[in-house]
Design an enzyme around this catalytic site. Structure first.
Site, PDB file in Angstrom:
ATOM      1  N   MET A 134      42.052  20.121  38.817  1.00 26.02           N
ATOM      2  CA  MET A 134      41.016  20.999  39.362  1.00 26.02           C
ATOM      3  C   MET A 134      39.818  21.012  38.415  1.00 26.02           C
ATOM      4  O   MET A 134      38.967  21.907  38.498  1.00 26.02           O
ATOM      5  CB  MET A 134      41.568  22.409  39.576  1.00 26.02           C
ATOM      6  CG  MET A 134      42.688  22.439  40.618  1.00 26.02           C
ATOM      7  SD  MET A 134      42.872  24.011  41.457  1.00 26.02           S
ATOM      8  CE  MET A 134      43.221  25.093  40.085  1.00 26.02           C
ATOM      9  N   HIS A 188      40.880  19.416  29.697  1.00 23.55           N
ATOM     10  CA  HIS A 188      41.143  19.586  28.269  1.00 23.55           C
ATOM     11  C   HIS A 188      42.016  18.423  27.809  1.00 23.55           C
ATOM     12  O   HIS A 188      42.333  17.519  28.612  1.00 23.55           O
ATOM     13  CB  HIS A 188      41.796  20.952  28.002  1.00 23.55           C
ATOM     14  CG  HIS A 188      42.955  21.257  28.895  1.00 23.55           C
ATOM     15  ND1 HIS A 188      44.151  20.568  28.812  1.00 23.55           N
ATOM     16  CD2 HIS A 188      43.113  22.148  29.902  1.00 23.55           C
ATOM     17  CE1 HIS A 188      44.990  21.039  29.716  1.00 23.55           C
ATOM     18  NE2 HIS A 188      44.386  21.996  30.399  1.00 23.55           N
ATOM     19  N   HIS A 216      44.966  17.313  30.013  1.00 20.35           N
ATOM     20  CA  HIS A 216      44.617  16.431  31.134  1.00 20.35           C
ATOM     21  C   HIS A 216      44.372  15.009  30.618  1.00 20.35           C
ATOM     22  O   HIS A 216      44.786  14.033  31.244  1.00 20.35           O
ATOM     23  CB  HIS A 216      43.330  16.907  31.821  1.00 20.35           C
ATOM     24  CG  HIS A 216      43.432  18.215  32.533  1.00 20.35           C
ATOM     25  ND1 HIS A 216      42.789  19.353  32.091  1.00 20.35           N
ATOM     26  CD2 HIS A 216      44.088  18.577  33.655  1.00 20.35           C
ATOM     27  CE1 HIS A 216      43.030  20.349  32.921  1.00 20.35           C
ATOM     28  NE2 HIS A 216      43.827  19.914  33.878  1.00 20.35           N
ATOM     29  N   GLN A 247      45.016  27.124  47.405  1.00 17.81           N
ATOM     30  CA  GLN A 247      46.033  27.622  46.476  1.00 17.81           C
ATOM     31  C   GLN A 247      45.626  28.914  45.771  1.00 17.81           C
ATOM     32  O   GLN A 247      46.311  29.374  44.866  1.00 17.81           O
ATOM     33  CB  GLN A 247      46.437  26.534  45.483  1.00 17.81           C
ATOM     34  CG  GLN A 247      45.365  26.091  44.508  1.00 17.81           C
ATOM     35  CD  GLN A 247      45.803  24.850  43.743  1.00 17.81           C
ATOM     36  OE1 GLN A 247      45.787  23.748  44.263  1.00 17.81           O
ATOM     37  NE2 GLN A 247      46.202  25.028  42.480  1.00 17.81           N
ATOM     38  N   ASP A 298      52.682  23.423  33.998  1.00 19.23           N
ATOM     39  CA  ASP A 298      52.951  24.043  35.301  1.00 19.23           C
ATOM     40  C   ASP A 298      54.319  23.541  35.760  1.00 19.23           C
ATOM     41  O   ASP A 298      54.429  22.728  36.676  1.00 19.23           O
ATOM     42  CB  ASP A 298      51.851  23.665  36.294  1.00 19.23           C
ATOM     43  CG  ASP A 298      50.508  24.238  35.878  1.00 19.23           C
ATOM     44  OD1 ASP A 298      50.395  25.461  35.777  1.00 19.23           O
ATOM     45  OD2 ASP A 298      49.591  23.448  35.618  1.00 19.23           O
ATOM     46  N   SER A 311      44.930  25.279  28.684  1.00 18.58           N
ATOM     47  CA  SER A 311      44.751  25.607  30.092  1.00 18.58           C
ATOM     48  C   SER A 311      43.260  25.805  30.343  1.00 18.58           C
ATOM     49  O   SER A 311      42.553  26.357  29.476  1.00 18.58           O
ATOM     50  CB  SER A 311      45.500  26.903  30.406  1.00 18.58           C
ATOM     51  OG  SER A 311      45.034  27.459  31.617  1.00 18.58           O
ATOM     52  N   SER A 312      42.820  25.393  31.511  1.00 18.55           N
ATOM     53  CA  SER A 312      41.404  25.607  31.844  1.00 18.55           C
ATOM     54  C   SER A 312      41.093  27.101  31.861  1.00 18.55           C
ATOM     55  O   SER A 312      39.961  27.513  31.595  1.00 18.55           O
ATOM     56  CB  SER A 312      41.087  25.003  33.218  1.00 18.55           C
ATOM     57  OG  SER A 312      41.520  23.665  33.259  1.00 18.55           O
ATOM     58  N   ARG A 313      42.081  27.916  32.158  1.00 19.86           N
ATOM     59  CA  ARG A 313      41.856  29.365  32.255  1.00 19.86           C
ATOM     60  C   ARG A 313      41.765  30.036  30.881  1.00 19.86           C
ATOM     61  O   ARG A 313      41.408  31.214  30.810  1.00 19.86           O
ATOM     62  CB  ARG A 313      42.956  30.029  33.090  1.00 19.86           C
ATOM     63  CG  ARG A 313      42.850  29.723  34.583  1.00 19.86           C
ATOM     64  CD  ARG A 313      43.785  30.599  35.396  1.00 19.86           C
ATOM     65  NE  ARG A 313      43.507  30.550  36.822  1.00 19.86           N
ATOM     66  CZ  ARG A 313      44.170  29.783  37.703  1.00 19.86           C
ATOM     67  NH1 ARG A 313      45.156  29.006  37.291  1.00 19.86           N
ATOM     68  NH2 ARG A 313      43.845  29.800  38.982  1.00 19.86           N
TER      69      ARG A 313
HETATM   70  O1  PAF Z   1      47.635  21.709  38.522  1.00 20.45           O
HETATM   71  C1  PAF Z   1      46.540  21.699  39.121  1.00 20.45           C
HETATM   72  O2  PAF Z   1      45.467  21.572  38.529  1.00 20.45           O
HETATM   73  C2  PAF Z   1      46.517  21.882  40.640  1.00 20.45           C
HETATM   74  O3  PAF Z   1      47.487  22.774  41.061  1.00 20.45           O
HETATM   75  C3  PAF Z   1      46.634  20.544  41.386  1.00 20.45           C
HETATM   76  C4  PAF Z   1      47.978  19.871  41.149  1.00 20.45           C
HETATM   77  C5  PAF Z   1      45.513  19.612  40.977  1.00 20.45           C
HETATM   78  C6  PAF Z   1      46.510  20.797  42.899  1.00 20.45           C
HETATM   79  O4  PAF Z   1      45.289  21.380  43.217  1.00 20.45           O
END
Ligand code: PAF
Length: 287
Positions: free
Chosen positions: A33, A37, A40, A64, A153, A188-190
């Protein structure tokens, strides 16, 4: 560093992937999304080492997020993301607009029943159906041989694996280790939501997981006991408010009566505006 082409349209994506496959190339997909970071980047680098073409999708998926969650404020910075993809070895970025992904309001969804309702699902009841629906769409659009997801996750990873198995999707779902800051906070992006004052408090999730692991290592085989240890660490942090502290079977996400085999300890808590999750694996048979 080579620039990475960015495509926004599904037809452009298909043309690029068809060309790569004509030469027998293996395609790896890293769904994200955005607001990337190092975690990823490690997925991108792993895919680049295992495939001929690595494509990163960057799409903040509205399905989501529930009403009142952070869809509108989720951090976004495409230029920075594209540079990070290039540095990690991606060959293509797919960054569609919402209208491209959902030209009409979808009335089809993918649900991994049961697994979508425990742990995170108790607090975010519609979340995983939104994830599985968009990931199924991405798999259909890309047809990747492999797709890479972070263990950060963990429940999402388990659900996507199960979806791919149940629907016979011809893709290998690859789980990759969590990346942590030097004090243990999972990347985490958050984390960007944390204020300077809250940032040290956010390490409480990692401390709680370590305390849970220590309890098992020291001999506890009682899930109630281990969960209480984890919950107590979280409760001792005044800036954190706990959603759950749980120990489950790593494969099924069921709560065992007695702790044995491969386990996953999972925690979720709010620290200020940020809702954070983290987890830790443990094999009791290897202790
Ligand atoms: O983990 C994420 O960033 C999201 O849940 C994903 C897998 C890209 C689906 O939108």
């Amino acid at each position: 560093m080579n620039a990475v082409p960015v495509v926004e349209r599904a037809c452009e994506l298909r043309a690029a992937l068809d060309a790569a496959r004509r030469d027998g190339g293996a395609v790896g997909l890293v769904p994200t999304m955005g607001y990337l970071h190092e975690g990823h980047q490690s997925l991108v680098a792993r895919s680049a080492g295992e495939n001929d073409l690595t494509v990163v999708s960057i799409f903040v998926n509205p399905l989501q997020f529930a009403e009142g969650e952070d869809y509108g404020t989720y951090p976004r910075d495409l230029d920075r993301d594209v540079k990070m993809c290039a540095a990690a070895g991606a060959g293509l970025v797919f960054a569609p607009l919402t209208e491209e992904m959902y030209p009409q309001t979808p009335i089809t969804s993918v649900a991994v029943n049961g697994l979508n309702a425990v742990l995170e699902g108790r607090f975010r009841p519609t979340h995983f159906d939104g994830v599985t629906t968009v990931v199924a769409k991405l798999f259909a659009m890309f047809g990747p041989g492999r797709a890479y997801f972070g263990e950060k996750d963990y429940q999402q990873l388990a659900i996507i694996r199960r979806m791919a198995a149940d629907l016979s999707m011809p893709v290998e779902v690859v789980g990759c280790p969590t990346f942590r800051e030097s004090d243990g906070l999972a990347m985490s992006s958050r984390n960007v939501y944390l204020t300077a004052e809250e940032r040290p408090a956010a390490t409480v999730l990692w401390r709680s997981l370590q305390a849970g692991r220590d309890a098992v290592v020291e001999g506890s085989r009682n899930p109630d006991e281990v969960e209480s240890v984890m919950a107590a660490v979280l409760a001792a942090e005044p800036m954190a408010s706990t959603d759950y502290a749980a120990v489950v079977d790593a494969a099924t996400l069921d709560r065992p009566d007695v702790l044995a085999g491969e386990l996953r300890l999972l925690v979720a808590a709010h620290v200020g505006k940020a809702r954070l999750i983290d987890n830790l694996g443990l094999d009791v048979d290897q202790l």
